[in-house]
Design an enzyme around this catalytic site. Sequence first.
Site, PDB file in Angstrom:
ATOM      1  N   TYR A   1     -18.499 -20.858 -63.697  1.00 37.53           N
ATOM      2  CA  TYR A   1     -19.078 -21.721 -64.731  1.00 37.53           C
ATOM      3  C   TYR A   1     -19.993 -20.905 -65.649  1.00 37.53           C
ATOM      4  O   TYR A   1     -19.900 -20.993 -66.881  1.00 37.53           O
ATOM      5  CB  TYR A   1     -19.861 -22.836 -64.033  1.00 37.53           C
ATOM      6  CG  TYR A   1     -20.497 -23.862 -64.950  1.00 37.53           C
ATOM      7  CD1 TYR A   1     -19.767 -24.947 -65.420  1.00 37.53           C
ATOM      8  CD2 TYR A   1     -21.837 -23.752 -65.321  1.00 37.53           C
ATOM      9  CE1 TYR A   1     -20.361 -25.901 -66.249  1.00 37.53           C
ATOM     10  CE2 TYR A   1     -22.429 -24.702 -66.148  1.00 37.53           C
ATOM     11  CZ  TYR A   1     -21.694 -25.774 -66.600  1.00 37.53           C
ATOM     12  OH  TYR A   1     -22.287 -26.712 -67.426  1.00 37.53           O
ATOM     13  N   ALA A   2     -20.859 -20.080 -65.045  1.00 36.97           N
ATOM     14  CA  ALA A   2     -21.791 -19.279 -65.850  1.00 36.97           C
ATOM     15  C   ALA A   2     -21.025 -18.283 -66.725  1.00 36.97           C
ATOM     16  O   ALA A   2     -21.376 -18.076 -67.899  1.00 36.97           O
ATOM     17  CB  ALA A   2     -22.765 -18.539 -64.933  1.00 36.97           C
TER      18      ALA A   2
HETATM   19  P1  NAD Z   1     -19.074 -35.190 -67.012  1.00 35.43           P
HETATM   20  O1  NAD Z   1     -18.166 -34.774 -65.888  1.00 35.43           O
HETATM   21  O2  NAD Z   1     -19.721 -36.528 -66.930  1.00 35.43           O
HETATM   22  O3  NAD Z   1     -18.312 -35.103 -68.375  1.00 35.43           O
HETATM   23  C1  NAD Z   1     -17.322 -34.169 -68.652  1.00 35.43           C
HETATM   24  C2  NAD Z   1     -16.304 -34.814 -69.550  1.00 35.43           C
HETATM   25  O4  NAD Z   1     -15.274 -33.860 -69.825  1.00 35.43           O
HETATM   26  C3  NAD Z   1     -15.628 -36.015 -68.885  1.00 35.43           C
HETATM   27  O5  NAD Z   1     -15.460 -37.037 -69.858  1.00 35.43           O
HETATM   28  C4  NAD Z   1     -14.289 -35.466 -68.442  1.00 35.43           C
HETATM   29  O6  NAD Z   1     -13.288 -36.438 -68.358  1.00 35.43           O
HETATM   30  C5  NAD Z   1     -14.036 -34.491 -69.595  1.00 35.43           C
HETATM   31  N1  NAD Z   1     -13.025 -33.498 -69.270  1.00 35.43           N
HETATM   32  C6  NAD Z   1     -12.980 -32.659 -68.201  1.00 35.43           C
HETATM   33  N2  NAD Z   1     -11.838 -31.937 -68.245  1.00 35.43           N
HETATM   34  C7  NAD Z   1     -11.168 -32.321 -69.358  1.00 35.43           C
HETATM   35  C8  NAD Z   1      -9.929 -31.956 -69.939  1.00 35.43           C
HETATM   36  N3  NAD Z   1      -9.120 -31.044 -69.375  1.00 35.43           N
HETATM   37  N4  NAD Z   1      -9.551 -32.534 -71.104  1.00 35.43           N
HETATM   38  C9  NAD Z   1     -10.326 -33.469 -71.683  1.00 35.43           C
HETATM   39  N5  NAD Z   1     -11.511 -33.875 -71.172  1.00 35.43           N
HETATM   40  C10 NAD Z   1     -11.911 -33.314 -70.021  1.00 35.43           C
HETATM   41  O7  NAD Z   1     -20.157 -34.023 -67.139  1.00 35.43           O
HETATM   42  P2  NAD Z   1     -21.389 -33.851 -68.162  1.00 35.43           P
HETATM   43  O8  NAD Z   1     -22.549 -33.503 -67.338  1.00 35.43           O
HETATM   44  O9  NAD Z   1     -21.461 -34.990 -69.110  1.00 35.43           O
HETATM   45  O10 NAD Z   1     -20.938 -32.525 -68.937  1.00 35.43           O
HETATM   46  C11 NAD Z   1     -20.567 -32.507 -70.319  1.00 35.43           C
HETATM   47  C12 NAD Z   1     -20.729 -31.088 -70.844  1.00 35.43           C
HETATM   48  O11 NAD Z   1     -22.093 -30.713 -70.786  1.00 35.43           O
HETATM   49  C13 NAD Z   1     -19.972 -30.034 -70.035  1.00 35.43           C
HETATM   50  O12 NAD Z   1     -19.454 -29.050 -70.910  1.00 35.43           O
HETATM   51  C14 NAD Z   1     -21.050 -29.450 -69.151  1.00 35.43           C
HETATM   52  O13 NAD Z   1     -20.749 -28.136 -68.756  1.00 35.43           O
HETATM   53  C15 NAD Z   1     -22.233 -29.496 -70.103  1.00 35.43           C
HETATM   54  N6  NAD Z   1     -23.550 -29.467 -69.462  1.00 35.43           N
HETATM   55  C16 NAD Z   1     -23.996 -30.510 -68.695  1.00 35.43           C
HETATM   56  C17 NAD Z   1     -25.281 -30.448 -68.140  1.00 35.43           C
HETATM   57  C18 NAD Z   1     -25.843 -31.570 -67.321  1.00 35.43           C
HETATM   58  O14 NAD Z   1     -26.923 -31.359 -66.722  1.00 35.43           O
HETATM   59  N7  NAD Z   1     -25.231 -32.732 -67.252  1.00 35.43           N
HETATM   60  C19 NAD Z   1     -26.070 -29.311 -68.344  1.00 35.43           C
HETATM   61  C20 NAD Z   1     -25.571 -28.269 -69.112  1.00 35.43           C
HETATM   62  C21 NAD Z   1     -24.315 -28.358 -69.680  1.00 35.43           C
END
Ligand code: NAD
Length: 254
Positions: free
Chosen positions: A158-159
Amino acid sequence: MEKENPFDLSGKVALITGASSGLGKHFAKTLSSNGAKTILAARRVEKMEKLQSELKNDSFIVNLDVTSKESVNSLKGEIENTIGQLDIVINNAGISDPVRFKDISEDSWLSILETNLNGAFRIAKMATDIMLKNKDGGSIINIASILAERVGLNLASYASAKAALVQLTKSMALELARSNIRVNALAPGYILTEINQDFFDTEEGQGYISKIPMKRLGLESELDGALLLLASDASSFMTGSVITVDGGHVINPL
Ligand code: NAD
């Protein structure tokens, strides 16, 4: 004509990938309530239908798998033939698979890179093609993470993917600036969403929180300022930037 409120998104069309849950769902609501028409793109259509009913402005739902070239191509066709406009892209779809480096399988490594890096590339390339053709510029926002800058246990893939996404952001920004396509990244720290709440309630989760200087998780709404800044004309001279929103997590003491 210059807008009175530079954060106003009326007249703009914003694509949000991974809009079915978590941050993507929240970003769609924020952009919509600030005037944008939204394109909600993810795999779980029924969840996006529910979201659509809560949005203030027009929205379109597209079934999208960012790991599939065909799926991204069909989204491109839909934007070009039906919607006709694309101004803002939130490259948000992402996954993680926490595992010790010694235990990572090649399949797991490849799947994290496939969604978080290659998927983001596919969407960014598709959007750039449309924006260059339309000649109206645009704003692409890649959702990175503080793990693009620091490392944490069990998150090597991931990182690595998020660090590469930041380099992609800067490379695109450099080349597309002359076409007024701005490319920036938003790097959230730990943000409370519907799917991680249970984990952060555990002893292990509380241990993570204790390392954040502000001693708490961020709220989705606390990303709104940075999101709206990058999406709107308020950041018209910003490109290649990474905005960190993390309660001071990356500056915790060594
Ligand atoms: P989440 O799992 O709730 O959301 C991820 C979304 O991406 C979901 O809607 C999922 O269906 C979609 N997704 C995954 N694979 C897919 C694909 N192949 N095609 C289309 N859609 C796809 O997680 P989140 O926490 O809301 O994360 C959203 C973004 O934010 C990510 O990129 C994550 O790395 C980043 N992020 C989140 C946090 C946190 O603390 N929540 C922190 C830093 C970065």
